[in-house]
Design an enzyme around this catalytic site. Structure first.
Site, mmCIF file in Angstrom:
data_model
loop_
_atom_site.group_PDB
_atom_site.id
_atom_site.type_symbol
_atom_site.label_atom_id
_atom_site.label_comp_id
_atom_site.label_asym_id
_atom_site.label_seq_id
_atom_site.Cartn_x
_atom_site.Cartn_y
_atom_site.Cartn_z
ATOM 1 C CG HIS A 15 2.749 -21.144 54.980
ATOM 2 N ND1 HIS A 15 1.678 -21.655 55.671
ATOM 3 C CD2 HIS A 15 3.839 -21.751 55.504
ATOM 4 C CE1 HIS A 15 2.100 -22.547 56.552
ATOM 5 N NE2 HIS A 15 3.422 -22.624 56.482
ATOM 6 C CG ASP A 17 5.947 -22.392 59.073
ATOM 7 O OD1 ASP A 17 4.952 -22.528 59.810
ATOM 8 O OD2 ASP A 17 6.089 -23.006 58.003
ATOM 9 C CD GLU A 115 1.625 -25.656 57.625
ATOM 10 O OE1 GLU A 115 2.106 -26.065 56.562
ATOM 11 O OE2 GLU A 115 2.285 -25.043 58.496
ATOM 12 C CG HIS A 142 1.328 -30.354 58.468
ATOM 13 N ND1 HIS A 142 2.416 -31.024 58.964
ATOM 14 C CD2 HIS A 142 1.821 -29.253 57.828
ATOM 15 C CE1 HIS A 142 3.521 -30.355 58.655
ATOM 16 N NE2 HIS A 142 3.194 -29.277 57.963
ATOM 17 C CG HIS A 183 0.624 -29.534 53.894
ATOM 18 N ND1 HIS A 183 1.718 -30.349 54.042
ATOM 19 C CD2 HIS A 183 1.032 -28.293 54.258
ATOM 20 C CE1 HIS A 183 2.743 -29.637 54.479
ATOM 21 N NE2 HIS A 183 2.362 -28.376 54.611
ATOM 22 C CG HIS A 204 2.873 -23.564 52.134
ATOM 23 N ND1 HIS A 204 1.617 -23.704 52.678
ATOM 24 C CD2 HIS A 204 3.653 -24.456 52.821
ATOM 25 C CE1 HIS A 204 1.640 -24.610 53.644
ATOM 26 N NE2 HIS A 204 2.867 -25.088 53.742
ATOM 27 C CG ASP A 283 7.126 -23.334 54.063
ATOM 28 O OD1 ASP A 283 6.788 -22.937 55.195
ATOM 29 O OD2 ASP A 283 7.253 -24.534 53.792
#
Length: 339
Positions: A15, A17, A115, A142, A183, A204, A283
């Site tokens: 993961h 971003d 995500e 999420h 999540h 993650h 992350d």
């Protein structure tokens, strides 16, 4: 011989971003990712220095987005543009075989992960279209509940998965899309594992036993990964890693979080889930703070050194770094190719 021979810690991270960071702070530009600009956790020189051979790029959009399907399509397009902009360094990958080919060519395999189930607009046709565009996993929620699954940080109205949620999981498995349980609430984790016919991932997340944070994974769920075949990819987000940091009220100096704290989660996940069921999901560019000794994607070797100091073998380190993630990806490739 394989593309990974000779690499001591070849990372396939679950993961990152960077696409979201490009969207919100760079006008969705992919320029400067070759290292000309140094403000990102992630750029190509840092990926090379970190031994990253494969990266799941998150195509996240905010849960409050009024048109999440369109925005997710824009994020998918951003990743495709990113790969096209740096063809000597990045290569789009959908399958484990694609990852091997990318590494053999000296490129970083670029995979996509969505995500949050909000991104499909509760439409299975959209889910299938995302898969056709290369999305290989979807996180079921999420930070908020969806109409069909409870989030770790939501109000838990469903007690886990609804029947609609079970249908979405079944469709994901049918088309070869990995079910990502980061999540989600523990009950959603358990409900998904009850019906799963393919390995799941936590792209993650860290461990509740080391830090009792709602975003982490309880031991009873970790223990089920052996039977399921899935993998928990330990994250570096300070509040998930450190109870002291999670409890910090923002006054005074922030509690120090180090690579040793992350290694504690890795060690615990190995002890409960087994060495074949652990990975890494840093992350990067998805959190404003990180442990200083893991401050950007060049720093994965620092974690490898800490684990070697703790007695980890080279084979176990390679499994953690990317071997397990690659195995899970391969386990779903046949169904992905059919659909």
């Amino acid at each position: 011989m394989t593309a990974f021979d000779g690499l001591s810690f070849p990372v396939i991270d679950g993961h990152n971003d960077l696409p979201w960071e490009c969207r919100v702070s760079r006008g969705s530009s992919v320029e400067g990712v070759d290292g000309v600009e140094q403000t990102l956790h992630t750029d190509i020189p840092k990926l090379r220095d970190g031994g990253v051979v494969g990266q799941f790029w998150s195509v996240y959009v905010d849960v409050e987005d009024p048109d999440p399907v369109r925005s997710t399509l824009q994020q998918i397009d951003l990743v495709h543009r990113l790969v096209a902009r740096y063809p000597e360094d990045l290569q789009l990958a959908r399958t484990a075989a694609d990852v091997h080919r990318a590494v053999e060519s000296g490129r970083i395999a670029s995979l996509l992960g969505a995500e949050g189930g909000h991104s499909i607009g509760d439409d299975l046709a959209v889910l299938r279209d995302f898969a056709r565009l290369g999305v290989r996993y979807m996180t079921l929620t999420h930070n908020d509940d969806t109409p069909w699954a409870d989030s770790a940080t939501g109000s838990h109205p469903h007690g886990g998965l609804t029947d609609r949620g079970r249908a979405i999981v079944a469709e994901m498995e049918r088309i070869g899309m990995l079910v990502d349980l980061s999540h989600v609430s523990p009950d959603t984790m358990r409900d998904t594992l009850d019906i799963a016919t393919a390995p799941v991932v936590f792209s993650h997340s860290s461990t509740i036993a080391v830090n009792d944070h709602p975003r982490n994974v309880p031991d009873d769920v970790l223990a089920r990964l052996g039977e399921n075949g899935g993998v928990v990819m330990i994250t570096f987000v300070p509040q998930f890693v450190s109870a002291a940091y999670a409890g910090w009220d923002g006054t005074g100096a922030a509690p120090v979080v180090t690579v040793a704290d992350v290694a504690d989660h890795v060690d615990h996940a190995r002890a409960v889930a087994g060495v074949r069921h652990i990975g890494l999901g840093g992350d990067y560019d998805g959190t404003p703070t990180l442990p200083d000794d893991l401050r950007d994607v060049s720093r994965y070797p620092v974690l490898a050194s800490e684990l070697r100091r703790r007695g980890w073998s080279d084979d176990d380190l390679r499994a953690l770094a990317g071997g397990n993630a690659l195995r899970v990806l391969a386990a779903t490739d046949e169904r992905f190719a059919r659909n």
